[in-house]
Scaffold this motif. Structure first.
Motif, short mmCIF file in Angstrom:
data_model
loop_
_atom_site.label_atom_id
_atom_site.label_comp_id
_atom_site.label_asym_id
_atom_site.label_seq_id
_atom_site.Cartn_x
_atom_site.Cartn_y
_atom_site.Cartn_z
N MET A 1 0.42 -0.99 0.28
CA MET A 1 0.00 0.41 0.02
C MET A 1 0.87 1.01 -0.12
O MET A 1 1.47 1.28 0.22
CB MET A 1 -0.52 -0.02 0.60
CG MET A 1 -1.69 1.44 1.35
SD MET A 1 -1.69 0.90 3.03
CE MET A 1 -2.94 -0.21 3.23
N PHE B 1 6.64 -4.23 13.51
CA PHE B 1 7.75 -4.82 11.80
C PHE B 1 7.84 -6.75 12.23
O PHE B 1 7.80 -7.34 11.36
CB PHE B 1 8.27 -4.51 11.64
CG PHE B 1 8.32 -3.83 10.82
CD1 PHE B 1 7.84 -3.08 9.93
CD2 PHE B 1 8.56 -1.74 11.16
CE1 PHE B 1 6.84 -1.74 8.84
CE2 PHE B 1 8.43 -0.80 10.28
CZ PHE B 1 7.48 -0.62 9.37
N ARG C 1 -2.12 -5.17 4.52
CA ARG C 1 -2.12 -3.90 5.02
C ARG C 1 -3.49 -3.97 3.85
O ARG C 1 -4.59 -4.48 3.96
CB ARG C 1 -1.80 -3.42 3.36
CG ARG C 1 -0.55 -3.81 3.56
CD ARG C 1 0.97 -3.08 2.70
NE ARG C 1 0.65 -3.86 2.01
CZ ARG C 1 1.27 -3.20 0.36
NH1 ARG C 1 2.70 -2.29 1.40
NH2 ARG C 1 1.57 -4.16 -0.83
N TRP D 1 1.61 -9.60 -4.20
CA TRP D 1 1.93 -9.46 -4.34
C TRP D 1 3.39 -9.41 -3.77
O TRP D 1 4.38 -8.77 -4.28
CB TRP D 1 1.97 -8.00 -2.30
CG TRP D 1 2.69 -7.34 -1.92
CD1 TRP D 1 3.41 -5.83 -2.18
CD2 TRP D 1 4.16 -7.69 -0.90
NE1 TRP D 1 4.44 -5.60 -1.34
CE2 TRP D 1 4.69 -6.85 -1.07
CE3 TRP D 1 4.23 -8.57 0.04
CZ2 TRP D 1 6.19 -6.28 -0.06
CZ3 TRP D 1 5.01 -8.84 0.87
CH2 TRP D 1 6.37 -7.88 1.19
N LEU E 1 17.35 5.50 -12.34
CA LEU E 1 16.75 4.28 -11.33
C LEU E 1 15.54 3.41 -12.76
O LEU E 1 15.72 2.51 -13.05
CB LEU E 1 15.74 4.30 -10.27
CG LEU E 1 17.01 4.97 -9.47
CD1 LEU E 1 16.52 4.98 -8.08
CD2 LEU E 1 18.52 4.13 -9.25
N LEU F 1 7.47 2.37 -8.75
CA LEU F 1 8.94 3.10 -7.81
C LEU F 1 8.30 4.46 -7.84
O LEU F 1 9.23 5.34 -7.60
CB LEU F 1 9.78 2.63 -9.18
CG LEU F 1 10.36 1.26 -8.21
CD1 LEU F 1 9.83 -0.36 -7.65
CD2 LEU F 1 12.12 0.35 -8.70
N ALA G 1 6.46 5.74 -5.81
CA ALA G 1 6.53 6.43 -4.75
C ALA G 1 7.89 6.65 -4.33
O ALA G 1 8.35 7.05 -3.71
CB ALA G 1 7.11 4.42 -4.37
N GLY G 2 9.04 7.26 -5.62
CA GLY G 2 10.11 7.30 -5.57
C GLY G 2 10.76 8.94 -5.26
O GLY G 2 10.84 9.43 -4.71
N SER H 1 8.92 10.97 -1.39
CA SER H 1 9.44 10.69 -0.31
C SER H 1 10.92 11.42 -0.29
O SER H 1 11.46 11.32 0.64
CB SER H 1 9.53 8.64 -0.58
OG SER H 1 10.19 8.73 -1.94
N LEU I 1 7.39 11.70 5.40
CA LEU I 1 6.29 11.01 4.52
C LEU I 1 4.36 11.16 5.75
O LEU I 1 4.60 11.75 7.05
CB LEU I 1 6.01 9.64 4.06
CG LEU I 1 6.75 9.12 3.28
CD1 LEU I 1 7.12 8.02 2.36
CD2 LEU I 1 7.09 10.04 2.20
#
Ligand code: HEM
Length: 420
Positions: A1, A116, A125, A152, A211, A324, A327-328, A331, A392
């Motif tokens: 998520m 964790f 999630r 996932w 990347l 990626l 999310a990258g 952040s 975040l």
């Protein structure tokens, strides 16, 4: 998520708060205070006693609405400020109504560690309704951020082997270094900037593009808001708004919010697909001309490594790259912004870091993964900054398959826990 991101306004509010707010507690604080409980069942307090807003705030669905306008000064994507206030008021563990259910927010590293490390059979999630509704309606395959359980794991494993482990990411240092040198050069040319966060977003977009696609997008030179940065910002604002809505009307109808989110996602998806296809053509051309081996020796290529993995299909490759890419960007931009402000607030630490960089680099101009491995104070500064202010909107989100005791409170299984 998707861990939820700070929109530009949110991050600016937080930067302001940093100069006045009390810092997050450290691991030692909690250990000394004996807060980590769970060993002695007689001390375990019931779920109902977890601190949090009382009264009207506890009404299912409606309770969430009372945290926002017109009842408070916060708009729906201001969840960050609501949660920061809650931490200031109630402490390191807080229970709040979010829609139908309660969510437990955890602000302490030791409690996060307990969650964790809690053994699980499946990686589960909270379902993110807006994303899930979008993927179901549009048929666009789910990405790493929205998949659950075995599906996932099947996508995560190849991605992890090729990108998401620190040892593998280190291979990409030379690519990122080139972007970073150009970024610093651009800043030098500009002399001063009005909006550092925007510049950082352009820099991280350029880095993440290297990347994901091994290609420069030309964002560093841009003086105006760039398409991707605008899209990513909109993506997370709508996403945050959807979380705090008491009634998820977009699940039933194509509401304004839903349509905007759909368009944003599809625009990002379109850009991602175009880049992936250009990269594939480039690789095919190199192969035909017999230059591929040399090219791959010179620089790693994430898409190439995915294409050669028999576990991956075209659809899965798109999903991984999208994960990626989304999310990258913010952040890392937020992380750098907070590290910089923390260093500015602590000039003696800034000086120590500067000395470490000077000693490690000597007369060399090219940063390598070996240099980075030597810079332990740099790593400590980034980690400490992340501990003081998580960059975040929200951190990892979990629900557990068994009951757990956290901070001395009983948390029944299937209750969502957000690690802030
Ligand atoms: C310092 C910067 C970053 C921070 C603070 C950060 C933080 C996070 C957090 C808290 C999660 C949720 C993890 C969980 O649920 O256990 C996450 C997931 C993720 N992040 Fe990052 N991240 C950062 C940089 C990046 C970068 C640079 C990329 C890609 C190039 C990236 C890609 C992802 C992906 C794909 C996921 C979903 C992973 C999954 O569920 O399997 N992140 N990130």
């Amino acid at each position: 998520m998707w861990s939820l991101r700070l929109c530009n306004r949110g991050i600016r509010d937080l930067l302001l708060r940093m100069t006045t707010a009390s810092h997050r507690s450290s691991t030692t604080d909690a250990a000394q205070m004996g807060e980590i409980s769970g060993q002695d069942s007689t001390e375990i307090k019931p779920f109902s006693q977890i601190p949090g807003p009382k009264g009207l705030y506890n009404i299912p669905f409606l309770g969430t609405a009372f945290h926002f306008k017109p009842f408070t000064k916060y708009v729906p994507d201001d969840l960050l400020n609501v949660l920061s206030d809650a931490r200031d008021k109630y402490g390191d563990i807080v229970k709040m109504r979010m829609g139908k259910d309660y969510i437990v927010y955890v602000y302490h590293p030791d409690y996060a560690k307990t969650v964790f490390q809690f053994p699980y059979k499946e990686h589960l999630r909270i379902g993110l309704d807006l994303s899930e509704t979008f993927h179901d309606r549009s048929g666009v395959p789910r990405d790493l951020g929205t998949l659950q359980g075995d599906a996932w794991a099947a996508l995560r494993k190849p991605s992890q082997e090729k990108m998401l482990r620190p040892a593998v990411v280190a291979n990409y240092v030379p690519l990122i270094e080139r972007v970073t040198n150009d970024f610093v050069e651009e800043l030098r040319k500009k002399g001063s900037v009005d909006d550092l966060l925007k510049e950082l977003m352009n820099y991280t977009t350029e880095s993440v593009a290297m990347l994901c696609f091994n290609r420069r997008l030309g964002y560093l030179e841009s003086n105006s808001d760039t398409e991707i940065v605008n899209l990513i910002t909109k993506f997370f604002i709508d996403f945050q708004t959807s979380i705090t809505m008491p009634f998820k009307t977009y699940k039933l109808f194509r509401t304004k919010l839903y349509k905007r989110f759909e368009k944003t996602y599809l625009d990002i998806y379109r850009i991602g697909k175009k880049e992936i296809s250009a990269q594939r053509k480039m690789l095919e051309k190199l192969q035909k001309e017999g230059d591929l081996d040399q090219y791959l020796q010179d620089e790693p290529n994430f898409i190439y490594s995915l294409l050669n993995d028999t576990r991956m299909t075209d659809e899965k490759i798109n999903s991984v790259i999208m994960s990626l890419f989304i999310a990258g960007i913010d952040s890392t931009a937020n992380t750098i912004a907070f590290v910089l402000i923390n260093l500015a607030l602590n000039p003696e630490k800034q000086d120590r870091l500067y000395q470490e960089i000077k000693e490690t680099m000597g007369d060399e101009n090219t940063l390598t993964k070996e240099h980075l491995a030597e810079m332990s104070y740099l790593k400590a500064c980034v980690k400490e900054s992340q501990r003081l202010v998580f960059p975040l909107m929200l951190g990892a989100i979990r629900y557990l398959e068994e009951d757990i005791v956290l901070a001395g409170y009983h948390i029944p299984k299937n209750v969502s826990i957000i690690l802030y």
